[in-house]
Design a protein around this motif. Structure first.
Motif, mmCIF file in Angstrom:
data_model
loop_
_atom_site.group_PDB
_atom_site.id
_atom_site.type_symbol
_atom_site.label_atom_id
_atom_site.label_comp_id
_atom_site.label_asym_id
_atom_site.label_seq_id
_atom_site.Cartn_x
_atom_site.Cartn_y
_atom_site.Cartn_z
ATOM 1 N N SER A 102 69.607 82.740 109.581
ATOM 2 C CA SER A 102 69.108 81.965 110.717
ATOM 3 C C SER A 102 67.595 82.022 110.708
ATOM 4 O O SER A 102 67.000 83.085 110.474
ATOM 5 C CB SER A 102 69.653 82.543 112.027
ATOM 6 O OG SER A 102 69.109 81.855 113.134
ATOM 7 N N SER A 103 66.965 80.879 110.948
ATOM 8 C CA SER A 103 65.509 80.804 110.936
ATOM 9 C C SER A 103 64.994 80.345 112.291
ATOM 10 O O SER A 103 65.567 79.436 112.910
ATOM 11 C CB SER A 103 65.040 79.832 109.856
ATOM 12 O OG SER A 103 63.676 79.511 110.012
ATOM 13 N N THR A 112 63.287 85.200 109.708
ATOM 14 C CA THR A 112 64.683 84.874 109.450
ATOM 15 C C THR A 112 65.553 86.090 109.761
ATOM 16 O O THR A 112 65.098 87.236 109.702
ATOM 17 C CB THR A 112 64.909 84.466 107.984
ATOM 18 O OG1 THR A 112 64.441 85.507 107.124
ATOM 19 C CG2 THR A 112 64.185 83.170 107.659
ATOM 20 N N THR A 147 70.258 76.017 111.722
ATOM 21 C CA THR A 147 69.325 76.202 110.613
ATOM 22 C C THR A 147 69.697 75.220 109.503
ATOM 23 O O THR A 147 70.836 75.193 109.058
ATOM 24 C CB THR A 147 69.375 77.646 110.096
ATOM 25 O OG1 THR A 147 68.918 78.532 111.125
ATOM 26 C CG2 THR A 147 68.487 77.824 108.867
#
Length: 368
Positions: A139-140, A176, A225
């Motif tokens: 996940s960013s 992230t 993302t």
């Protein structure tokens, strides 16, 4: 033994001899329900048909070769698609995908004719496509993750997947988060050694040679993302095919925008896209990179606006067929926006919308 019904598709203007290795690996893992579909074009030599026939005899697998005449016969049932597709274009891959869908394939693998298998047990990586599994997800905070950051290059350079958001290419470190989660991957985008799928600008200014994938296992993008995936060395679960169309009117962004459309729907349905294995070695066919750049320029300049709009669609559908219709409706609103698109961009959007509508109609015709 793999019991899934799998179809392998390629387009070619060569004699696709690399398919011998794919069939050999399919046999090695006990794959029995396996079909190879080869889509030719006007430049494809007649020897391709002979090779496919001999491969079928040698392996006892079904190997279907569609020359130009057979393609026209096949598409007579869907004349809008027949008239929409152009010759001498890789987007004739749509015909192979449609045929695989008609045959009831659970998994559709699309390769380019310069994708050579680079690891053993190629097909084993697809055994759980479309099923709930535990997978590491990234996940960013930016909503974007550069999947090519998981690849090692001989040049020790940072590079992006072709079609990655221009607005989110940055030298800054984007936070992230990696974590294990239960997810349902509906796409497996395998990576490439040697010549990766990067933009023509990168190829012209700083060519890249990939030497390794840096992770032991595949990973998925967490909800929200995004990254593009392409149409080479890529496996598609049957469920997404009604929403996966490669437009011949946007140059080298046909598979890129198709991937973003799928990404928007997977976010809504709670599915994911997996990256990593199986790997291929791309021994790239000759290209004129200046022509490639011209074929990428329009898509590159439109991508961020397109993705912003895809993210904002308020989906209500419960499957990819219904969600594709919701995207088409959303496209009507995009086309009606004033002061957003140039005439050339607007024509591109209209063609994309038309193609998606034709694809939905064609899939409905062949739905089993």
């Amino acid at each position: 033994m793999i019991t899934r019904k799998i179809a392998l598709i390629t387009t070619t203007i060569n004699v696709p001899k690399l398919l011998s290795e794919y069939c050999a690996q399919a046999r090695a893992v006990g794959l029995t329900d396996f079909t190879v579909i080869v889509i030719g074009d006007r430049k494809t030599p007649p020897e391709a048909a002979t090779f496919c026939a001999e491969l079928a005899t040698l392996t006892s697998y079904t190997v279907e070769y569609f020359d130009c005449d057979r393609q026209m016969e096949y598409l007579a049932a869907v004349p809008r698609l027949r008239d929409h597709l152009t010759w001498n274009s890789i987007q004739r891959r749509n015909i192979g995908i449609l045929r695989a869908y008609e045959l009831g394939a659970e998994i559709v693998i699309t390769i380019d004719d310069d994708n050579f298998i680079a690891e053993d047990n190629y097909f084993s990586h697809y055994a759980q496509l479309g099923e709930q599994i535990e997978l590491e997800q990234v996940s960013s905070e930016s909503g974007w993750f550069n999947v090519c950051s998981t690849l090692a290059a001989r040049q020790n350079s940072y590079f992006y997947h072709r079609g990655y958001s221009p607005a989110h290419r940055t030298t800054a470190d984007i936070p992230t988060t990696w974590s294990k989660a239960t997810t349902t991957p509906v796409v497996i985008a395998g990576f490439w050694l040697d010549d990766p799928d990067i933009d023509a600008v990168q190829r012209l200014t700083s060519p890249i040679e990939v030497t390794a994938y840096n992770r032991a296992e595949n990973f998925a993008l967490a909800s929200g993302t995004w990254s593009p995936f392409n149409s080479q060395n890529t496996a598609l679960h049957r469920s997404i095919i009604p929403a996966y169309f490669l437009s011949p009117y946007m140059g080298r962004y046909d598979d890129i925008w198709a991937s973003y459309l799928i990404r928007a729907i997977t976010d809504h349905l709670g599915h994911s896209i997996s990256f990593g294995h199986p790997m291929v070695r791309q021994v790239r066919n000759p290209h004129n990179y200046f022509k490639d750049f011209e074929a990428e320029r329009l898509g590159m300049q439109m991508t961020d606006r397109v993705c912003d709009r895809l993210r904002k669609i308020a989906f209500t559908g419960t499957d990819y067929t219904t969600c594709m219709r919701e995207v088409i409706t959303a496209m009507d609103a995009w086309i009606a926006e004033e002061g957003v698109w140039t005439e050339v961009e607007l024509e591109c959007l209209k063609k994309w919308r038309e193609g998606c509508d034709i694809w939905a109609e064609s899939i409905a015709h062949f739905t089993r």
